[in-house]
Design a protein around this motif. Structure first.
Motif, PDB file in Angstrom:
ATOM      1  N   LEU A  92       0.795  -1.368  -0.161  1.00 10.82           N
ATOM      2  CA  LEU A  92      -0.022   0.058   0.149  1.00 10.82           C
ATOM      3  C   LEU A  92       0.923   1.104  -0.035  1.00 10.82           C
ATOM      4  CD1 LEU A  92      -2.775  -0.941   2.674  1.00 10.82           C
ATOM      5  CD2 LEU A  92      -2.856  -1.131   0.050  1.00 10.82           C
ATOM      6  N   HIS A  93       0.492   2.243  -0.869  1.00 12.17           N
ATOM      7  CA  HIS A  93       1.317   3.508  -0.896  1.00 12.17           C
ATOM      8  C   HIS A  93       2.620   3.393  -1.043  1.00 12.17           C
ATOM      9  CE1 HIS A  93      -2.756   4.942  -0.247  1.00 12.17           C
ATOM     10  NE2 HIS A  93      -2.832   4.146   1.110  1.00 12.17           N
ATOM     11  N   GLY A  94       3.357   2.336  -1.583  1.00  7.73           N
ATOM     12  CA  GLY A  94       4.619   2.271  -1.870  1.00  7.73           C
ATOM     13  C   GLY A  94       5.398   1.767  -0.566  1.00  7.73           C
ATOM     14  N   GLN A  95       4.489   1.072   0.521  1.00  8.13           N
ATOM     15  CA  GLN A  95       5.478   0.589   1.764  1.00  8.13           C
ATOM     16  C   GLN A  95       5.785  -0.475   1.351  1.00  8.13           C
ATOM     17  OE1 GLN A  95       2.193   0.347   4.641  1.00  8.13           O
ATOM     18  NE2 GLN A  95       2.184   2.817   4.890  1.00  8.13           N
ATOM     19  N   GLN A  96       6.923  -0.889   2.194  1.00  6.14           N
ATOM     20  CA  GLN A  96       7.682  -2.097   1.896  1.00  6.14           C
ATOM     21  C   GLN A  96       8.196  -2.628   3.325  1.00  6.14           C
ATOM     22  OE1 GLN A  96      10.773  -1.204  -0.852  1.00  6.14           O
ATOM     23  NE2 GLN A  96       9.594  -1.324  -2.499  1.00  6.14           N
ATOM     24  N   ILE A  97       8.220  -3.876   3.592  1.00  4.28           N
ATOM     25  CA  ILE A  97       8.956  -4.444   4.535  1.00  4.28           C
ATOM     26  C   ILE A  97      10.417  -4.368   4.444  1.00  4.28           C
ATOM     27  CG2 ILE A  97       8.834  -6.356   6.326  1.00  4.28           C
ATOM     28  CD1 ILE A  97       6.109  -7.164   5.076  1.00  4.28           C
ATOM     29  N   SER A  98      10.827  -3.953   5.573  1.00  4.16           N
ATOM     30  CA  SER A  98      12.669  -3.831   5.471  1.00  4.16           C
ATOM     31  C   SER A  98      13.318  -5.095   5.484  1.00  4.16           C
ATOM     32  CB  SER A  98      12.947  -2.797   6.195  1.00  4.16           C
ATOM     33  OG  SER A  98      12.559  -3.068   7.620  1.00  4.16           O
ATOM     34  N   ILE A  99      12.706  -6.383   5.772  1.00  5.23           N
ATOM     35  CA  ILE A  99      13.020  -7.566   6.117  1.00  5.23           C
ATOM     36  C   ILE A  99      14.509  -7.913   5.039  1.00  5.23           C
ATOM     37  CG2 ILE A  99      13.039 -10.029   6.538  1.00  5.23           C
ATOM     38  CD1 ILE A  99      10.289  -9.455   7.624  1.00  5.23           C
ATOM     39  N   HIS A 100      15.382  -8.307   5.816  1.00  8.65           N
ATOM     40  CA  HIS A 100      16.704  -8.792   4.889  1.00  8.65           C
ATOM     41  C   HIS A 100      16.706 -10.487   5.065  1.00  8.65           C
ATOM     42  CE1 HIS A 100      18.578  -4.577   5.058  1.00  8.65           C
ATOM     43  NE2 HIS A 100      17.556  -4.663   4.247  1.00  8.65           N
ATOM     44  N   TYR A 101      16.481 -10.811   6.244  1.00 11.44           N
ATOM     45  CA  TYR A 101      16.611 -12.316   6.420  1.00 11.44           C
ATOM     46  C   TYR A 101      15.315 -12.849   7.023  1.00 11.44           C
ATOM     47  CZ  TYR A 101      18.753 -16.256   8.913  1.00 11.44           C
ATOM     48  OH  TYR A 101      18.810 -17.792   9.343  1.00 11.44           O
ATOM     49  N   LEU A 102      15.089 -13.876   6.180  1.00 10.05           N
ATOM     50  CA  LEU A 102      13.581 -14.586   6.407  1.00 10.05           C
ATOM     51  C   LEU A 102      13.965 -16.118   6.216  1.00 10.05           C
ATOM     52  CD1 LEU A 102      10.737 -14.452   6.952  1.00 10.05           C
ATOM     53  CD2 LEU A 102      10.650 -14.346   4.433  1.00 10.05           C
ATOM     54  N   ASP A 103      13.724 -16.922   7.618  1.00  5.02           N
ATOM     55  CA  ASP A 103      13.705 -18.209   7.536  1.00  5.02           C
ATOM     56  C   ASP A 103      12.371 -18.579   7.877  1.00  5.02           C
ATOM     57  OD1 ASP A 103      14.391 -20.912   7.871  1.00  5.02           O
ATOM     58  OD2 ASP A 103      16.035 -20.435   9.361  1.00  5.02           O
ATOM     59  N   MET A 104      11.772 -19.389   6.718  1.00  8.83           N
ATOM     60  CA  MET A 104      10.526 -20.137   6.831  1.00  8.83           C
ATOM     61  C   MET A 104      10.810 -21.536   6.587  1.00  8.83           C
ATOM     62  SD  MET A 104       7.956 -17.399   4.848  1.00  8.83           S
ATOM     63  CE  MET A 104       6.587 -18.217   5.597  1.00  8.83           C
ATOM     64  N   THR A 105      11.926 -22.218   7.134  1.00 12.23           N
ATOM     65  CA  THR A 105      11.874 -23.681   7.071  1.00 12.23           C
ATOM     66  C   THR A 105      10.701 -24.334   7.659  1.00 12.23           C
ATOM     67  OG1 THR A 105      14.121 -23.173   6.930  1.00 12.23           O
ATOM     68  CG2 THR A 105      13.315 -25.608   7.761  1.00 12.23           C
ATOM     69  N   ASP A 106      10.245 -25.440   7.329  1.00 15.06           N
ATOM     70  CA  ASP A 106       9.174 -26.103   7.868  1.00 15.06           C
ATOM     71  C   ASP A 106       7.780 -25.404   7.971  1.00 15.06           C
ATOM     72  OD1 ASP A 106      10.700 -28.433   8.148  1.00 15.06           O
ATOM     73  OD2 ASP A 106      11.611 -27.860   9.871  1.00 15.06           O
ATOM     74  N   CYS A 107       7.808 -24.345   7.246  1.00 10.25           N
ATOM     75  CA  CYS A 107       6.328 -23.561   6.975  1.00 10.25           C
ATOM     76  C   CYS A 107       5.731 -24.522   6.061  1.00 10.25           C
ATOM     77  CB  CYS A 107       6.673 -22.304   6.845  1.00 10.25           C
ATOM     78  SG  CYS A 107       7.060 -21.400   8.140  1.00 10.25           S
ATOM     79  N   PHE A 108       5.009 -25.591   6.270  1.00 11.70           N
ATOM     80  CA  PHE A 108       4.372 -26.519   5.427  1.00 11.70           C
ATOM     81  C   PHE A 108       3.085 -26.007   4.848  1.00 11.70           C
ATOM     82  CE2 PHE A 108       5.909 -29.342   9.041  1.00 11.70           C
ATOM     83  CZ  PHE A 108       7.126 -29.671   8.401  1.00 11.70           C
ATOM     84  N   SER A 109       2.579 -25.072   5.319  1.00 10.51           N
ATOM     85  CA  SER A 109       1.547 -24.526   4.713  1.00 10.51           C
ATOM     86  C   SER A 109       1.505 -23.488   3.780  1.00 10.51           C
ATOM     87  CB  SER A 109       0.573 -24.033   5.772  1.00 10.51           C
ATOM     88  OG  SER A 109      -0.017 -24.722   6.600  1.00 10.51           O
ATOM     89  N   LEU A 110       2.994 -23.079   3.367  1.00  8.16           N
ATOM     90  CA  LEU A 110       3.479 -21.869   2.569  1.00  8.16           C
ATOM     91  C   LEU A 110       3.141 -22.485   1.271  1.00  8.16           C
ATOM     92  CD1 LEU A 110       4.500 -18.959   1.920  1.00  8.16           C
ATOM     93  CD2 LEU A 110       6.971 -20.279   1.967  1.00  8.16           C
ATOM     94  N   GLU A 111       2.573 -21.761   0.163  1.00  5.76           N
ATOM     95  CA  GLU A 111       2.156 -22.023  -1.233  1.00  5.76           C
ATOM     96  C   GLU A 111       2.729 -20.987  -2.254  1.00  5.76           C
ATOM     97  OE1 GLU A 111      -2.061 -22.704  -1.406  1.00  5.76           O
ATOM     98  OE2 GLU A 111      -1.992 -24.556  -0.305  1.00  5.76           O
TER      99      GLU A 111
END
Length: 490
Positions: A266-285
């Motif tokens: 929204l309105h050019g907003q962005q999340i500043s996350i550089h490091y993301l670990d989603m290991t074993d997030c089985f529901s991620l599609e």
């Protein structure tokens, strides 16, 4: 004056005691005031140590083994109080100032730590974990003030499967917000990995009170959902590091509450996350990863191990929206194939680390794409990619001469020919795993040892190699640790 001091400390100690009971593992002892009529110095000494015959109000009755109640340990596990001895024991906490005055009357003797200046004591306390820091706040008035110095609370670490993490975070943030009401400007890191009782309520408190949060680790907290993650990323604009591995309810990370809504930020907003670990997030599609990519364009480290519902289509959006990814793990994403690696190759010169272990659909074609467009690749894990052959390994060696670590274990089509090309072009190789490569013999190992003198680790477990070949490796690569299953080599 002494009564006033005791009253003041009682108000301070109450908050500290409450926090310590939630965070630390120590069994709570009730602080009591010293007797009003002190007859001798011996009676004064008794108030500062464990008494064998305490007053009835301070007695902790012995418990039988069958009736002993569990107490929370440092790591949150249950442990029973010792009950083998029938002796009655009580702990008496001295009133602040009482112990000091009695020592002063005997010749001004201080404990060595009491002589340290504040800045030195503060430096010592800075090395303590969260639960022990809370315990230190209960020692005396000086330690209370030192333990709650804002400079010590840039990081909070909670551990223990049975720890009531929601309550602990609520009490801690409430205390840290006393100087700046309703907001804690010092807390930048919260680590609660393994706290299985942590829920959305705990993260909601963190999101409301900690706008300067930069790092959040809640690995294994399977009660966390998309709603809590949305609260954190929307209220903590400086968040850079997020670990939600094992949080099976998390399917998206975005600035919109509904993960299914296909919207740009929204309105050019962005999340500043550089490091993301989603290991074993089985529901991620695929749709969830597409939303993550569009909202987190600054990603540099992304780990999607065992996200088994992801396909090649998801990687197309990742390469399109996140061009700065340096490390990417797709291990055990069994629906990812050569087309997905073609999309990953669009990351080009940024990519340094790639793991596609046990992605059975990957062959020489996909590896060739990565080798051609990602010449700065340093690490590749292709273990269990049975479609990889010497031809693909040759392309990788010629195009990525700066390769430092390679795992091609359980790739039955990799043989001595591929190792000879690897030894010729990647002479800076330091780690090589050939576990269960049935076609590898001593010829390939000699070529590696003769050219890759910086080799530090070689795994040839379950390979048919002779002891002579292993001795040749040891002579030429003196710093190399050889992992093997050959009983003739020692």
């Amino acid at each position: 004056m002494g009564a006033n001091n005791g009253k003041q400390y009682g108000s301070e100690g109450k908050g500290s005691s409450s926090i310590s009971s939630d965070i630390s593992s120590s069994t709570d002892h009730t602080p009591t005031k010293a007797p009003k009529n002190v007859a001798t110095a011996e009676d004064s000494d008794r108030s500062t140590r464990t008494l064998s015959t305490p007053s009835p109000g301070l007695i902790l009755p012995p418990k039988s083994p069958s009736l002993s109640s569990p107490a929370l340990s440092i790591n949150g596990h249950e442990s029973t109080s010792p009950s083998g001895s029938a002796e009655t024991v009580a702990m008496v906490h001295p009133q602040p100032g009482t112990q000091t005055r009695s020592r002063q009357s005997k010749g001004h003797h201080y404990a060595p730590i009491d002589l340290l200046p504040d800045h030195v004591l503060l430096q010592i306390l800075s090395h303590l974990p969260t639960n022990q820091l809370c315990c230190c706040a209960r020692v005396c008035r000086r330690w209370y003030n030192m333990a709650w110095d804002p400079r010590l609370w840039s990081t909070v670490r909670l551990t223990g499967e049975l720890l009531h993490a929601d309550r602990a975070l609520r009490v801690l943030t409430h205390r840290l917000c006393q100087d700046t009401p309703n907001v804690c400007l010092t807390l930048e890191t919260v680590v609660a990995s393994g706290c299985r009782r942590l829920t959305d309520r705990g993260l909601h408190v963190v999101a409301q009170c900690c706008p300067e949060l930069r790092r959040l680790e809640v690995a294994g907290c399977y009660n966390i959902s998309n709603e809590a993650v949305f609260e954190v990323v929307s209220r903590c604009p400086n968040l850079e590091h997020l670990n939600v591995s094992g949080c099976s309810k998390v399917t998206c990370i975005s600035l919109t509450q509904e993960a299914s809504v296909q919207l740009s930020p929204l309105h050019g907003q962005q999340i500043s996350i550089h490091y993301l670990d989603m290991t074993d997030c089985f529901s991620l599609e695929d749709q969830g990863l597409r939303t993550i990519a569009s909202h987190c364009p600054r990603l540099t480290h992304l780990y999607l191990r065992r996200c088994t519902r992801l396909t090649d289509e998801a990687l197309r959006h990742l390469a399109l929206h996140c061009p700065s990814v340096r490390e990417l793990s797709l291990s055990d994403c069994r629906l990812v194939g050569d087309f997905g690696l073609r999309e990953v190759a669009r990351l080009e010169g940024c990519l340094r680390y790639l793991s596609v272990a046990h992605c059975g659909r990957i062959t020489d074609v996909g590896v060739r794409y990565v080798a051609r467009y990602c010449p700065r690749l340093r690490y590749l894990n292709a273990r269990g990619c049975e479609g990889l052959t010497d031809h693909g390994l040759g392309h990788l060696a010629r195009s990525c001469p700066k390769l430092k670590s390679l795992d091609v274990g359980k790739c039955p089509l990799v043989s001595d020919s591929g190792l000879e090309q690897l030894a010729l072009y990647c002479q800076g190789l330091r780690r090589l795993s050939l576990r269960a490569c049935e076609s590898v013999t001593g010829r390939g190992l000699r070529a590696i040892a003769a050219n890759c003198c910086e080799l530090q680790l070689l795994n040839v477990q379950d390979c048919e190699v002779s002891p002579e070949a292993l001795r040749f490796v040891r002579r030429h690569c003196r710093r190399c640790v050889i992992e093997h299953t050959n009983p003739g080599f020692f």
